[in-house]
Design a protein around this motif. Structure first.
Motif, short mmCIF file in Angstrom:
data_model
loop_
_atom_site.label_atom_id
_atom_site.label_comp_id
_atom_site.label_asym_id
_atom_site.label_seq_id
_atom_site.Cartn_x
_atom_site.Cartn_y
_atom_site.Cartn_z
N GLN A 154 0.84 -1.19 0.00
CA GLN A 154 0.00 0.00 0.00
C GLN A 154 0.88 1.25 0.00
N ALA A 155 0.25 2.40 -0.22
CA ALA A 155 1.01 3.64 -0.35
C ALA A 155 1.85 3.93 0.89
N ASN A 156 1.27 3.73 2.07
CA ASN A 156 2.01 4.08 3.29
C ASN A 156 3.19 3.14 3.55
N ASP A 157 3.23 1.99 2.89
CA ASP A 157 4.35 1.08 3.06
C ASP A 157 5.62 1.60 2.37
N LEU A 158 5.45 2.48 1.40
CA LEU A 158 6.58 2.93 0.59
C LEU A 158 7.57 3.76 1.39
N GLN A 159 7.13 4.34 2.48
CA GLN A 159 8.00 5.19 3.29
C GLN A 159 8.60 4.45 4.49
N ARG A 160 8.26 3.18 4.61
CA ARG A 160 8.73 2.40 5.76
C ARG A 160 9.92 1.51 5.43
N SER A 161 10.18 1.32 4.16
CA SER A 161 11.32 0.49 3.76
C SER A 161 11.96 1.09 2.52
N ARG A 162 13.16 0.67 2.21
CA ARG A 162 13.91 1.30 1.12
C ARG A 162 13.55 0.74 -0.25
N HIS A 163 12.99 -0.46 -0.28
CA HIS A 163 12.70 -1.11 -1.56
C HIS A 163 11.80 -2.30 -1.29
#
Length: 212
Positions: A154-163
């Protein structure tokens, strides 16, 4: 964590479909910097009509109107085809601690298994998939479906990990045809073009797309 987005394309020329898509994405995800990457030798499509110098200049004109957007000439400085895997490998080395997002269209996702080192992409960045008219996730091959299922986020997952993620962006479709734009420009018709005013001025000054 710093979040960097990479948006590649021929940008021949850069048009409102590109800018509207990035603006819509920015409303969904907090991206610190967008890198707009004109391709030098796109391996999956016809070669650009305008030179690399002109395409980069037009991208720079647009980026000057948007805070956090930069015209990135890295692919233009390389030799040979502009393979995404190579670009992301270099950017991962340059920004080892940042979250990297690479934007592709749904049409590209459906043929992703034909790309060079395609399975390496999510080891280097997240993939952000834009909806495209005429292309549906329901037509994915079994190979691509398995890949998306394994990495979907999901969109909010993109800021929690580098890739590692694949996000199917829930934004509107922006149906703008660069081919149609070039045909109109070849006829010296500048009215009602989905281009920023500065780009139109540049095309006129440089007399681009006249001999198509």
């Amino acid at each position: 964590m710093v979040v960097r987005g990479f948006f590649g394309g021929t940008f021949d020329p850069i048009h409102d479909g590109h800018t509207q898509a990035l603006t819509a994405l920015t409303q969904c995800i907090a991206v610190d910097q967008w890198h707009l990457l004109p391709a030098a030798v796109p391996p999956h499509r016809a070669q650009p009509a305008a030179s690399a110098q002109h395409r980069l200049a037009m991208v720079d004109i647009v980026c000057q109107q948007h805070a956090g957007w930069i015209a990135d000439d890295w692919e233009l400085q390389q030799q040979g085809p502009s393979y995404t895997a190579n670009t992301l490998q270099q950017r991962r080395q340059q920004f080892p601690q940042d979250a990297l997002l690479f934007v592709i269209g749904m049409d590209s996702l459906l043929s992703l298994d034909s790309w060079y080192n395609w399975q390496q992409l999510t080891e280097l960045a997240h993939l952000v998939v834009l909806p495209r008219p005429g292309y549906s996730i329901r037509t994915m091959s079994a190979t691509i479906e398995a890949f998306v299922t394994a990495h979907r986020c999901q969109a909010n997952d993109l800021q929690r990990s580098r890739h590692g993620g694949v996000w199917l962006a829930d934004i509107p479709q922006f149906d703008v045809s660069a081919t149609a734009i070039r045909k109109q420009l070849a006829q010296r018709q500048f009215a009602n073009l989905p281009l920023q005013a500065g780009v139109i001025d540049y095309i006129r000054q440089q007399q681009l797309y006249q001999n198509l």
